[in-house]
Design an enzyme around this catalytic site. Structure first.
Site, PDB file in Angstrom:
ATOM      1  N   ASN A 167       1.033  -1.044   0.203  1.00 52.45           N
ATOM      2  CA  ASN A 167       0.015   0.138  -0.092  1.00 52.45           C
ATOM      3  C   ASN A 167       0.970   1.151  -0.181  1.00 52.45           C
ATOM      4  OD1 ASN A 167      -1.793   2.160   1.233  1.00 52.45           O
ATOM      5  ND2 ASN A 167      -3.108   0.506   0.860  1.00 52.45           N
ATOM      6  N   ASN A 269      -3.423   7.420   4.569  1.00 52.17           N
ATOM      7  CA  ASN A 269      -2.026   7.687   4.429  1.00 52.17           C
ATOM      8  C   ASN A 269      -1.898   8.792   5.568  1.00 52.17           C
ATOM      9  OD1 ASN A 269      -1.787   5.959   2.464  1.00 52.17           O
ATOM     10  ND2 ASN A 269      -1.946   7.741   0.795  1.00 52.17           N
TER      11      ASN A 269
HETATM   12 CA   LIG Z   1      -3.035   4.198   1.054  1.00 58.83          CA
END
Ligand SMILES: [Ca+2]
Ligand SMILES: [Ca+2]
Length: 354
Positions: A167, A269
């Protein structure tokens, strides 16, 4: 007798799945409504209409933005377009995004950029590391940034059997990085089942040319990853567990967990404010709306700031919250001296002066 055993087992299995499905509904914040928190002095960034999943800003104010992610179960507003890396200079009065040229020899047709991380070498060369999903596999691409030419020179593709379902990454040395794995299974339906059953089988990998190893495990779905300003601590978002793990980094690159900060929202994030060391988290407030996209009732956006990260009582505040009328599916927010860039998995990107 045999039938009774089968029926009992079937009943028990259905009960377990039913219980897990109910827990899953709770976990995805299916009924959560968002209190709006608006920012002033904002505009949507021209050219970025199909995703800006990750953003990394250099100390000089140049921001790299990954665009055009194709990811299972997420909408895709430009199915025929390949991914790109955009650049913005946040020192400009009204910054605009510009797609970076990529050197010949790199197959841009299947460029599917996801998490990114910059690394500045001792000789001041800037490298951009990009998680790529060509044909839905996972690789890490290393580019050298040519500032004058506004271009990226492709240097290397890293593949490794531990680098699956990657990711995000954070690069901390030449070809030395941590990467998150967001699913244990690479098959879409097994990955979905993994999420519903909440298996906690994902982890963080350390990669270097000499050694590749699992350094932290037990995450429901490890997603965004970044480092503290002094590089002593690593921050990992567990998106489906709705929290951030604070890990201590050791000389041999192993990580030990210090604590977990619960946020109650799907954390994607993470970035760090270069002025304060605060964590900025791009979050999905209602994952039901994200996973089951409906333009009439779209997923919203939420940006959180976590202050005093290492203290006993970190302070969590909401910088931005929108029900999807402006921005849908926020995955990242990054600040640079009073300016903020907010990116999304598949939608637009917002720039604001704070
Ligand atoms: Ca991400
Ligand atoms: Ca990143």
């Amino acid at each position: 007798m045999g039938k009774l055993v089968v029926l009992t087992l079937l009943g028990a299995s259905l009960a377990l799945i039913g219980e897990r499905l109910l827990a899953f509904r709770e976990r995805i914040n299916a009924t959560r409504e968002l209190e709006p928190v608006e920012l002033q002095n904002c505009y949507l960034i021209e050219g970025l209409e199909n995703g800006s999943e990750d953003i990394d800003i250099l100390p000089s104010g140049l921001a790299f933005i990954s665009n055009g992610l194709k990811y299972p179960s997420m909408p895709d507003f430009a199915p025929d377009a390949s991914g790109k890396i955009y650049l913005m200079d946040l020192n400009e009065q009204n910054p605009r995004a510009q797609a970076l040229k990529i050197s010949d020899g790199f197959d841009e047709k299947f460029f599917n950029p996801h998490g990114i991380s910059t690394f500045i070498d001792k000789d001041h060369t800037v490298y951009l590391y990009v998680v790529n999903h060509p044909h839905m596999k996972s690789t890490v691409e290393i580019f050298k940034f040519e500032e004058q030419q506004r271009s990226l020179i492709h240097l290397k593709t890293i593949k490794h059997e531990l680098l699956k379902s990657v990711n995000d990454i954070v690069v901390l040395g030449p070809e030395q990085f941590y990467a998150t794995r967001d699913h244990y299974f690479t098959n879409f339906f097994l990955a979905l089942l993994e999420m519903i059953l909440d298996l906690h089988w994902t982890h963080v990998i350390f990669y270097s040319p000499k050694e590749v190893k699992v350094v932290a495990k037990g995450f429901s779905s490890a997603n965004g990853i970044t480092a503290s300003l002094d590089h002593k601590y690593i921050y990992v978002a567990d998106i489906t567990d709705k929290n951030i793990h604070i890990l201590e980094k050791h000389d041999n690159w192993d990580l030990t967990q210090l604590k977990v900060i619960q946020l109650g929202t799907w954390v994607d994030n993470l970035t760090v404010d270069p002025d304060t060391g605060d964590i900025l988290a791009g979050c999905h407030p209602n994952a039901m709306k994200l996973l089951n996209y409906n333009p009439e009732d779209p997923p919203g956006s939420e940006v959180l700031r976590i202050q005093n990260v290492l203290s006993d009582q970190p302070r969590v505040s909401t910088i931005y919250a929108n029900n999807g009328s402006v921005l849908q599916g926020t995955s990242v927010a990054s600040v640079y001296h009073g300016k903020i860039l907010i990116g999304t998995v598949f939608h637009k990107a917002l720039y604001c002066v704070l």
